[in-house]
Write a protein that holds these residues in place. Structure first.
Motif, PDB file in Angstrom:
ATOM      1  N   VAL A 279     -21.569 -23.843 -17.464  1.00  0.00           N
ATOM      2  CA  VAL A 279     -20.646 -24.050 -16.302  1.00  0.00           C
ATOM      3  C   VAL A 279     -21.063 -23.089 -15.437  1.00  0.00           C
ATOM      4  O   VAL A 279     -21.222 -21.631 -16.232  1.00  0.00           O
ATOM      5  CB  VAL A 279     -19.246 -23.552 -16.409  1.00  0.00           C
ATOM      6  CG1 VAL A 279     -18.594 -23.124 -15.664  1.00  0.00           C
ATOM      7  CG2 VAL A 279     -18.617 -24.824 -16.340  1.00  0.00           C
ATOM      8  N   GLU A 280     -21.558 -22.527 -14.685  1.00  0.00           N
ATOM      9  CA  GLU A 280     -21.544 -21.373 -13.335  1.00  0.00           C
ATOM     10  C   GLU A 280     -21.137 -21.060 -12.564  1.00  0.00           C
ATOM     11  O   GLU A 280     -20.876 -21.496 -11.980  1.00  0.00           O
ATOM     12  CB  GLU A 280     -23.073 -21.759 -12.111  1.00  0.00           C
ATOM     13  CG  GLU A 280     -23.605 -20.947 -11.929  1.00  0.00           C
ATOM     14  CD  GLU A 280     -24.750 -20.913 -11.580  1.00  0.00           C
ATOM     15  OE1 GLU A 280     -25.056 -20.231 -10.244  1.00  0.00           O
ATOM     16  OE2 GLU A 280     -26.311 -21.525 -11.479  1.00  0.00           O
TER      17      GLU A 280
ATOM     18  N   CYS B 170      -8.380 -26.035 -22.162  1.00  0.00           N
ATOM     19  CA  CYS B 170      -8.616 -24.790 -21.900  1.00  0.00           C
ATOM     20  C   CYS B 170      -9.883 -23.751 -23.157  1.00  0.00           C
ATOM     21  O   CYS B 170      -9.367 -24.118 -23.505  1.00  0.00           O
ATOM     22  CB  CYS B 170      -7.732 -24.155 -21.147  1.00  0.00           C
ATOM     23  SG  CYS B 170      -7.165 -24.939 -20.074  1.00  0.00           S
ATOM     24  N   ILE B 171     -10.727 -23.610 -22.351  1.00  0.00           N
ATOM     25  CA  ILE B 171     -11.506 -22.406 -22.896  1.00  0.00           C
ATOM     26  C   ILE B 171     -11.583 -20.797 -22.180  1.00  0.00           C
ATOM     27  O   ILE B 171     -11.771 -21.032 -20.969  1.00  0.00           O
ATOM     28  CB  ILE B 171     -13.110 -23.303 -22.809  1.00  0.00           C
ATOM     29  CG1 ILE B 171     -13.610 -23.096 -21.826  1.00  0.00           C
ATOM     30  CG2 ILE B 171     -12.400 -23.601 -24.379  1.00  0.00           C
ATOM     31  CD1 ILE B 171     -15.220 -23.814 -22.137  1.00  0.00           C
ATOM     32  N   ASP B 172     -12.223 -19.624 -22.849  1.00  0.00           N
ATOM     33  CA  ASP B 172     -11.538 -18.813 -22.284  1.00  0.00           C
ATOM     34  C   ASP B 172     -13.044 -18.097 -22.478  1.00  0.00           C
ATOM     35  O   ASP B 172     -13.346 -18.797 -22.741  1.00  0.00           O
ATOM     36  CB  ASP B 172     -10.095 -17.858 -22.775  1.00  0.00           C
ATOM     37  CG  ASP B 172     -10.336 -17.488 -23.963  1.00  0.00           C
ATOM     38  OD1 ASP B 172     -11.243 -16.945 -24.280  1.00  0.00           O
ATOM     39  OD2 ASP B 172     -10.404 -18.726 -24.684  1.00  0.00           O
ATOM     40  N   HIS B 173     -12.826 -16.829 -21.062  1.00  0.00           N
ATOM     41  CA  HIS B 173     -14.348 -16.152 -20.838  1.00  0.00           C
ATOM     42  C   HIS B 173     -14.551 -14.801 -20.772  1.00  0.00           C
ATOM     43  O   HIS B 173     -13.697 -14.774 -19.378  1.00  0.00           O
ATOM     44  CB  HIS B 173     -15.612 -17.009 -20.456  1.00  0.00           C
ATOM     45  CG  HIS B 173     -16.840 -16.281 -20.433  1.00  0.00           C
ATOM     46  ND1 HIS B 173     -17.603 -15.760 -21.229  1.00  0.00           N
ATOM     47  CD2 HIS B 173     -17.140 -15.676 -19.506  1.00  0.00           C
ATOM     48  CE1 HIS B 173     -18.987 -15.826 -21.189  1.00  0.00           C
ATOM     49  NE2 HIS B 173     -18.735 -15.010 -20.516  1.00  0.00           N
ATOM     50  N   THR B 174     -13.836 -13.753 -20.970  1.00  0.00           N
ATOM     51  CA  THR B 174     -15.022 -12.709 -20.223  1.00  0.00           C
ATOM     52  C   THR B 174     -14.900 -11.508 -19.918  1.00  0.00           C
ATOM     53  O   THR B 174     -16.344 -12.500 -20.580  1.00  0.00           O
ATOM     54  CB  THR B 174     -13.792 -11.805 -21.367  1.00  0.00           C
ATOM     55  OG1 THR B 174     -12.452 -11.970 -21.928  1.00  0.00           O
ATOM     56  CG2 THR B 174     -12.937 -10.327 -20.953  1.00  0.00           C
ATOM     57  N   VAL B 175     -14.975 -11.310 -18.557  1.00  0.00           N
ATOM     58  CA  VAL B 175     -16.102 -10.746 -17.713  1.00  0.00           C
ATOM     59  C   VAL B 175     -15.799  -9.172 -17.839  1.00  0.00           C
ATOM     60  O   VAL B 175     -14.788  -9.173 -17.350  1.00  0.00           O
ATOM     61  CB  VAL B 175     -16.051 -11.320 -16.186  1.00  0.00           C
ATOM     62  CG1 VAL B 175     -17.259 -11.028 -15.542  1.00  0.00           C
ATOM     63  CG2 VAL B 175     -16.947 -12.564 -16.772  1.00  0.00           C
ATOM     64  N   SER B 176     -16.937  -8.065 -17.545  1.00  0.00           N
ATOM     65  CA  SER B 176     -16.542  -6.819 -17.579  1.00  0.00           C
ATOM     66  C   SER B 176     -17.817  -6.345 -16.077  1.00  0.00           C
ATOM     67  O   SER B 176     -18.340  -6.877 -16.798  1.00  0.00           O
ATOM     68  CB  SER B 176     -17.395  -6.100 -18.807  1.00  0.00           C
ATOM     69  OG  SER B 176     -15.992  -6.720 -19.427  1.00  0.00           O
ATOM     70  N   ASN B 177     -16.981  -5.583 -15.755  1.00  0.00           N
ATOM     71  CA  ASN B 177     -17.082  -5.222 -13.856  1.00  0.00           C
ATOM     72  C   ASN B 177     -17.297  -3.982 -14.386  1.00  0.00           C
ATOM     73  O   ASN B 177     -16.270  -3.303 -13.952  1.00  0.00           O
ATOM     74  CB  ASN B 177     -17.017  -6.178 -12.995  1.00  0.00           C
ATOM     75  CG  ASN B 177     -17.905  -5.360 -12.219  1.00  0.00           C
ATOM     76  OD1 ASN B 177     -19.234  -5.335 -11.896  1.00  0.00           O
ATOM     77  ND2 ASN B 177     -17.080  -5.141 -10.820  1.00  0.00           N
TER      78      ASN B 177
ATOM     79  N   ARG C  54     -22.497 -17.521 -16.727  1.00  0.00           N
ATOM     80  CA  ARG C  54     -23.349 -18.877 -16.922  1.00  0.00           C
ATOM     81  C   ARG C  54     -22.164 -18.875 -18.333  1.00  0.00           C
ATOM     82  O   ARG C  54     -22.624 -18.198 -19.504  1.00  0.00           O
ATOM     83  CB  ARG C  54     -24.658 -18.655 -16.898  1.00  0.00           C
ATOM     84  CG  ARG C  54     -25.694 -19.466 -15.537  1.00  0.00           C
ATOM     85  CD  ARG C  54     -27.076 -19.430 -16.131  1.00  0.00           C
ATOM     86  NE  ARG C  54     -27.645 -19.217 -14.459  1.00  0.00           N
ATOM     87  CZ  ARG C  54     -27.833 -20.655 -14.275  1.00  0.00           C
ATOM     88  NH1 ARG C  54     -27.617 -21.849 -14.661  1.00  0.00           N
ATOM     89  NH2 ARG C  54     -29.062 -20.265 -13.042  1.00  0.00           N
ATOM     90  N   ILE C  55     -21.169 -19.486 -18.819  1.00  0.00           N
ATOM     91  CA  ILE C  55     -20.621 -20.391 -19.107  1.00  0.00           C
ATOM     92  C   ILE C  55     -20.934 -21.073 -20.040  1.00  0.00           C
ATOM     93  O   ILE C  55     -21.076 -22.271 -19.475  1.00  0.00           O
ATOM     94  CB  ILE C  55     -19.345 -20.722 -19.329  1.00  0.00           C
ATOM     95  CG1 ILE C  55     -19.035 -18.962 -18.435  1.00  0.00           C
ATOM     96  CG2 ILE C  55     -19.028 -20.466 -20.959  1.00  0.00           C
ATOM     97  CD1 ILE C  55     -17.210 -19.289 -17.842  1.00  0.00           C
ATOM     98  N   PRO C  56     -22.034 -21.479 -21.848  1.00  0.00           N
ATOM     99  CA  PRO C  56     -22.313 -22.284 -22.591  1.00  0.00           C
ATOM    100  C   PRO C  56     -20.981 -23.827 -22.297  1.00  0.00           C
ATOM    101  O   PRO C  56     -19.995 -22.990 -22.859  1.00  0.00           O
ATOM    102  CB  PRO C  56     -22.879 -21.850 -23.306  1.00  0.00           C
ATOM    103  CG  PRO C  56     -21.963 -20.363 -23.634  1.00  0.00           C
ATOM    104  CD  PRO C  56     -22.119 -20.199 -22.093  1.00  0.00           C
ATOM    105  N   LEU C  57     -20.881 -24.487 -22.594  1.00  0.00           N
ATOM    106  CA  LEU C  57     -19.760 -25.899 -22.947  1.00  0.00           C
ATOM    107  C   LEU C  57     -20.665 -26.136 -24.016  1.00  0.00           C
ATOM    108  O   LEU C  57     -20.998 -27.141 -24.385  1.00  0.00           O
ATOM    109  CB  LEU C  57     -19.891 -27.335 -22.087  1.00  0.00           C
ATOM    110  CG  LEU C  57     -19.184 -26.773 -20.453  1.00  0.00           C
ATOM    111  CD1 LEU C  57     -19.726 -27.651 -19.621  1.00  0.00           C
ATOM    112  CD2 LEU C  57     -17.965 -25.623 -20.285  1.00  0.00           C
ATOM    113  N   ASN C  58     -19.704 -25.969 -25.580  1.00  0.00           N
ATOM    114  CA  ASN C  58     -20.530 -26.263 -26.710  1.00  0.00           C
ATOM    115  C   ASN C  58     -19.685 -27.831 -27.189  1.00  0.00           C
ATOM    116  O   ASN C  58     -20.261 -28.566 -27.602  1.00  0.00           O
ATOM    117  CB  ASN C  58     -20.103 -25.521 -28.131  1.00  0.00           C
ATOM    118  CG  ASN C  58     -20.937 -23.664 -27.796  1.00  0.00           C
ATOM    119  OD1 ASN C  58     -21.431 -23.696 -27.242  1.00  0.00           O
ATOM    120  ND2 ASN C  58     -19.934 -22.701 -28.005  1.00  0.00           N
ATOM    121  N   ASP C  59     -18.619 -27.965 -26.576  1.00  0.00           N
ATOM    122  CA  ASP C  59     -18.166 -29.212 -27.034  1.00  0.00           C
ATOM    123  C   ASP C  59     -19.210 -30.633 -26.024  1.00  0.00           C
ATOM    124  O   ASP C  59     -17.966 -31.485 -26.324  1.00  0.00           O
ATOM    125  CB  ASP C  59     -16.970 -29.197 -27.145  1.00  0.00           C
ATOM    126  CG  ASP C  59     -15.844 -29.098 -25.365  1.00  0.00           C
ATOM    127  OD1 ASP C  59     -17.173 -28.541 -24.386  1.00  0.00           O
ATOM    128  OD2 ASP C  59     -14.870 -28.531 -25.218  1.00  0.00           O
TER     129      ASP C  59
END
Length: 503
Positions: A191-192, A214-221, A232-237
């Motif tokens: 997912v982009e 749901c799956i979660d992803h953390t972004v730092s700025n 870009r978040i990979p979809l493993n499943d």
């Protein structure tokens, strides 16, 4: 108590304590959180209560504060009035007060213009969604065991979405003005996500959901200014997540900040290959094209020599080998236009019949996301020789369902592009820089003037299929002007012969 004193003192320093209307008398305000000294004294005469008390919220130097206004009663007791005391009690803090002393005695019950004396005080910072008790009373107060006259107001401040509070620092630091401009799309493997990060929020949490999964992803700025972030978040499943939720982490609201959500679309297909392989393939293609061109030229020379066998036929080779000039056309369509049938059909007509290069925003979504719609449109405006505003056409029952889906999916983007194009057209019209670039094309002659913004009525208008001849001639004429051929061209006749109706 130190926090309370600091809160009240801040209001006093930034307050504009002056009278409204007449310059005299002035008032001077200072903090007085404890009881007034006059409470321990006996007074033979005391002033009347205030006539009215009103409060509104104002923004000063990035802070939201109370503007407290009071009006004095017009009676003889005004001669004994020394000061007015104002106290504010927020639900989340202790009571804070200021005392506003009048610089001299009042010589009349009203101002020279006949109006009651009126004063205001700007102070006491305002927090969002907080209940406040505001009261004001005149000094000297009533004697012991007598009624203590005062005016009271109870109000609750609005939240950070209020048109006033959203521009104050306390709300800005909670993201009140933050617009992430989320865009997200998915492929089979990832997912982009693209969004604008705020300088006040160092971390973000992205949730990708499908129903309750749901799956979660953390972004730092770490940047201190607003910047565009691409993740870009990979979809493993290998599951197809359709909903994205973006949660910022502002220090003032922490885990209770406003959340933003959006639905994803399938990412547009984009060829990805090794640069070396791409360069090698490009070299072979260019060589093949050059070889094919040489063969065609030789075949043409042999044919002409065999048919004419004169020196004149040899001189005729050069104009025959010229490339047909092309016109670059940018199509701008209103949100009501059916993209699938009208926009794509018109683009196909321009490409096949008019030999034009066509630019449509829907074909360059990834590029628009990367550089922003304003920069993208400004670039295409410089490239395009013609900018065509395409208006809605007649609808048929056969395509209504498909039209509704495409109009809904493209409505937000087309409305944005149409507004940008219209604003730049108005700028060009005002500066008289390049008004010849713009044309208006409609598939429906009825009430065209009512469908267009009035400035666009100054553009040449064409009704397909009624005005197809003049449209093709004008489009071809603008192309020939760019190539230096003038008006003599056979393209308009060719269009008339080969033209087929658009569906």
């Amino acid at each position: 108590m130190q926090a309370v004193a600091a809160w009240a003192l801040t209001g006093t320093v930034l307050a504009a304590c002056v009278s409204v209307g007449e310059a005299q008398p002035f008032i001077t305000c200072h903090v007085e959180n404890g009881p007034s000294p006059e409470l321990t004294m006996h007074h033979q005469f005391t002033p009347h209560d205030l006539l009215s008390l009103s409060v509104k919220i104002v923004e000063t130097h990035g802070m939201c504060r109370f503007n407290i206004t009071w009006i004095l009663n017009a009676d003889a007791s005004i001669r004994y009035l020394n000061a007015t005391k104002i106290c504010v009690s927020p639900a989340s803090a202790s009571r804070a007060c200021v005392r506003c002393d009048y610089s001299e005695e009042f010589e009349s019950q009203t101002r020279p213009d006949g109006q009651n004396w009126q004063f205001y005080y700007v102070g006491f910072s305002v927090q969002e969604i907080t209940k406040y008790f505001i009261e004001a009373s005149n000094i000297p107060p009533a004697n012991i065991l007598e009624d203590m006259p005062k005016k009271e107001i109870i109000l609750t401040s609005p939240g950070c979405q209020d048109s006033m509070l959203k521009h104050c620092n306390t709300c800005i630091e909670m993201g009140s003005l933050w617009d992430p401009e989320i865009s997200a799309c998915y492929t089979e493997s990832e997912v982009e996500v693209n969004f604008t990060a705020s300088g006040f929020s160092p971390n973000y949490f992205i949730f990708l959901c499908e129903s309750d999964d749901c799956i979660d992803h953390t972004v730092s700025n770490k940047k201190k200014n607003d910047t565009r972030v691409s993740v870009r978040i990979p979809l493993n499943d290998k599951s197809r997540k359709t909903l994205i939720e973006l949660i910022p982490y502002f220090p003032k609201c922490r885990n209770d900040c406003v959340r933003y959500s959006d639905y994803m679309e399938m990412c547009p297909e984009e060829s990805v290959s090794d640069p070396d392989v791409t360069n090698l393939l490009g070299t072979y293609l260019y060589a093949l094209a050059a070889l094919l061109l040489v063969v065609c030229v030789l075949a043409a020379i042999l044919y002409l020599k065999r048919r004419h066998d004169t020196a004149k036929s040899q001189g005729f080779l050069y104009p025959a080998m010229k490339q047909i000039p092309t016109t670059t056309v940018l199509i701008v369509y209103s949100p009501e236009v059916c993209f699938q049938h009208t926009v794509l059909g018109f683009a196909d007509f321009l490409h096949e019949r008019c030999h034009s290069e066509v630019i449509i925003d829907a074909w360059q979504k990834r590029r628009i996301v990367e550089i922003g719609p304003v920069q993208w449109f400004a670039t295409q405006r410089e490239i395009a020789e013609k900018i065509i505003f395409l208006t809605p056409g007649p609808r048929s029952a056969a395509c209504d369902a498909a039209c509704e889906r495409t109009i809904e999916s493209h409505k937000k983007d087309s409305e944005c592009m149409f507004t940008l194009a219209f604003n730049l057209f108005c700028s060009d019209l005002k500066n008289q820089s390049s008004p010849h670039k713009y044309m208006v094309v409609s598939f429906n002659e009825t009430n065209l003037a009512e469908q267009l913004p009035s400035p666009l009525n100054s553009c040449p208008k064409y009704f397909l299929m009624k005005d197809i001849g003049s449209f093709c001639r004008d489009l071809c004429f603008s192309r020939n002007l760019g190539s230096g051929e003038g008006r003599k061209s056979k393209c308009s006749g060719r269009f008339k012969i080969n033209l087929k109706p658009l569906v």
